[in-house]
Design a protein around this motif. Structure first.
Motif, short mmCIF file in Angstrom:
data_model
loop_
_atom_site.label_atom_id
_atom_site.label_comp_id
_atom_site.label_asym_id
_atom_site.label_seq_id
_atom_site.Cartn_x
_atom_site.Cartn_y
_atom_site.Cartn_z
N ALA A 42 -63.07 -12.34 50.15
CA ALA A 42 -62.03 -11.35 50.45
C ALA A 42 -61.61 -10.65 49.17
CB ALA A 42 -60.82 -12.03 51.08
N THR A 43 -61.20 -9.40 49.31
CA THR A 43 -60.60 -8.70 48.18
C THR A 43 -59.16 -9.18 48.03
OG1 THR A 43 -59.78 -6.88 49.54
CG2 THR A 43 -62.00 -6.65 48.61
N PRO A 44 -58.58 -9.08 46.86
CA PRO A 44 -57.16 -9.40 46.74
C PRO A 44 -56.35 -8.37 47.54
CG PRO A 44 -58.21 -9.19 44.57
CD PRO A 44 -59.19 -8.72 45.59
N GLU A 45 -55.22 -8.79 48.06
CA GLU A 45 -54.35 -7.84 48.76
C GLU A 45 -53.78 -6.88 47.73
OE1 GLU A 45 -50.84 -7.88 52.10
OE2 GLU A 45 -51.29 -9.71 51.01
N HIS A 46 -53.89 -5.58 48.01
CA HIS A 46 -53.45 -4.56 47.06
C HIS A 46 -53.17 -3.26 47.79
CE1 HIS A 46 -57.74 -3.89 47.59
NE2 HIS A 46 -57.58 -2.66 47.12
N ARG A 47 -52.70 -2.25 47.05
CA ARG A 47 -52.47 -0.93 47.62
C ARG A 47 -52.79 0.11 46.55
NH1 ARG A 47 -47.55 1.00 45.66
NH2 ARG A 47 -46.22 -0.62 44.78
N HIS A 48 -52.98 1.35 47.00
CA HIS A 48 -53.26 2.47 46.11
C HIS A 48 -52.23 3.57 46.34
CE1 HIS A 48 -57.16 0.59 45.54
NE2 HIS A 48 -57.31 0.56 46.85
N ASP A 49 -52.10 4.45 45.37
CA ASP A 49 -51.16 5.57 45.54
C ASP A 49 -51.83 6.76 46.23
OD1 ASP A 49 -52.75 6.41 43.42
OD2 ASP A 49 -51.06 7.07 42.19
N ARG A 50 -53.09 6.60 46.62
CA ARG A 50 -53.82 7.63 47.38
C ARG A 50 -54.60 6.95 48.50
NH1 ARG A 50 -56.08 11.51 42.63
NH2 ARG A 50 -54.13 11.62 41.48
N GLU A 51 -54.91 7.71 49.51
CA GLU A 51 -55.68 7.22 50.65
C GLU A 51 -57.05 6.72 50.19
OE1 GLU A 51 -55.86 9.36 54.74
OE2 GLU A 51 -57.32 10.33 53.41
N THR A 84 -50.07 1.60 51.40
CA THR A 84 -50.10 0.50 52.37
C THR A 84 -50.96 -0.64 51.83
OG1 THR A 84 -49.92 2.10 54.18
CG2 THR A 84 -50.65 -0.11 54.76
N CYS A 85 -50.39 -1.85 51.79
CA CYS A 85 -51.15 -3.01 51.32
C CYS A 85 -52.31 -3.27 52.28
CB CYS A 85 -50.27 -4.24 51.24
SG CYS A 85 -49.20 -4.24 49.80
N HIS A 86 -53.47 -3.60 51.70
CA HIS A 86 -54.64 -3.90 52.52
C HIS A 86 -55.51 -4.96 51.86
CE1 HIS A 86 -55.76 -0.51 49.88
NE2 HIS A 86 -56.94 -1.10 49.81
N GLN A 87 -56.36 -5.56 52.70
CA GLN A 87 -57.29 -6.58 52.24
C GLN A 87 -58.53 -6.52 53.12
OE1 GLN A 87 -56.20 -10.75 52.86
NE2 GLN A 87 -57.03 -11.20 50.83
N LEU A 88 -59.70 -6.67 52.51
CA LEU A 88 -60.97 -6.68 53.23
C LEU A 88 -61.52 -8.10 53.19
CD1 LEU A 88 -62.60 -3.55 51.55
CD2 LEU A 88 -61.05 -3.61 53.50
N VAL A 89 -61.90 -8.64 54.35
CA VAL A 89 -62.44 -9.99 54.45
C VAL A 89 -63.79 -9.92 55.15
CG1 VAL A 89 -62.06 -12.32 55.33
CG2 VAL A 89 -60.10 -10.94 54.62
N ARG A 107 -54.06 5.17 41.42
CA ARG A 107 -53.54 3.95 40.79
C ARG A 107 -53.48 2.84 41.84
NH1 ARG A 107 -48.19 6.26 39.00
NH2 ARG A 107 -47.74 4.14 38.38
N SER A 108 -53.70 1.60 41.39
CA SER A 108 -53.71 0.44 42.29
C SER A 108 -52.61 -0.53 41.87
CB SER A 108 -55.06 -0.28 42.22
OG SER A 108 -56.09 0.60 42.60
N ASP A 112 -46.95 -7.43 44.78
CA ASP A 112 -45.63 -7.56 44.17
C ASP A 112 -45.22 -6.32 43.38
OD1 ASP A 112 -47.04 -7.68 41.78
OD2 ASP A 112 -46.59 -9.79 41.40
N GLY A 113 -46.05 -5.28 43.37
CA GLY A 113 -45.70 -4.03 42.72
C GLY A 113 -46.25 -3.84 41.32
N ARG A 114 -46.83 -4.89 40.72
CA ARG A 114 -47.41 -4.74 39.38
C ARG A 114 -48.62 -3.82 39.45
NH1 ARG A 114 -49.94 -9.28 37.88
NH2 ARG A 114 -49.69 -10.14 39.94
N GLU A 115 -48.70 -2.87 38.51
CA GLU A 115 -49.85 -1.97 38.48
C GLU A 115 -51.06 -2.69 37.92
OE1 GLU A 115 -51.16 2.53 37.14
OE2 GLU A 115 -49.14 1.82 36.69
#
Length: 123
Positions: A42-51, A84-89, A107-108, A112-115
């Motif tokens: 799985a990828t770590p759960e994360h989010r981006h500032d763009r689609e 939006t936070c997402h994760q791929l498994v 940016r990713s 918890d909001g850390r860049e």
């Protein structure tokens, strides 16, 4: 022209990523990555500032995006909204291979909001 033989692949946890299109390769608006995710990884759960778009070429993924989890099959496209936070498994017994399309300079962030630092394949 970007030749696949000139693209370096980076191993990250249970997956590998190759940056096909990025600012360093002439992409001014978009990035394109090829990613491989090992069975059960799985990828770590994360989010981006763009689609971000995930185009699955082979394997089976479960994509958790916000409060929703969906199964993604070969040929499907998952649209991951900005912020939006997402994760791929990878839920299959075979490697999952996908293309990831994002905005150049995106940016990713951790949940918890850390860049997160920009990985080398997106520079």
């Amino acid at each position: 022209m970007i030749r696949s033989a000139e693209v370096e692949e980076y191993g990250v946890g249970g997956h590998a990523v190759a940056g096909l299109v990025a600012p360093s390769r002439g992409g001014s608006e978009l990035t394109l990555q090829q990613a491989r995710l090992a069975p059960g990884a799985a990828t770590p759960e994360h989010r981006h500032d763009r689609e971000e778009l995930v185009v699955l070429a082979s394997g089976v993924l479960e994509v958790a995006c916000g409060e929703k989890t969906q199964r993604v099959l070969p040929g499907d496209v998952a649209i991951l909204p900005a912020g939006t936070c997402h994760q791929l498994v990878n839920v299959a017994h075979e490697e999952a291979v996908m293309l990831l399309v994002g905005g150049a300079g995106a940016r990713s962030f951790c949940r918890d909001g850390r860049e997160l630092p920009t990985p080398p394949w997106l520079r």
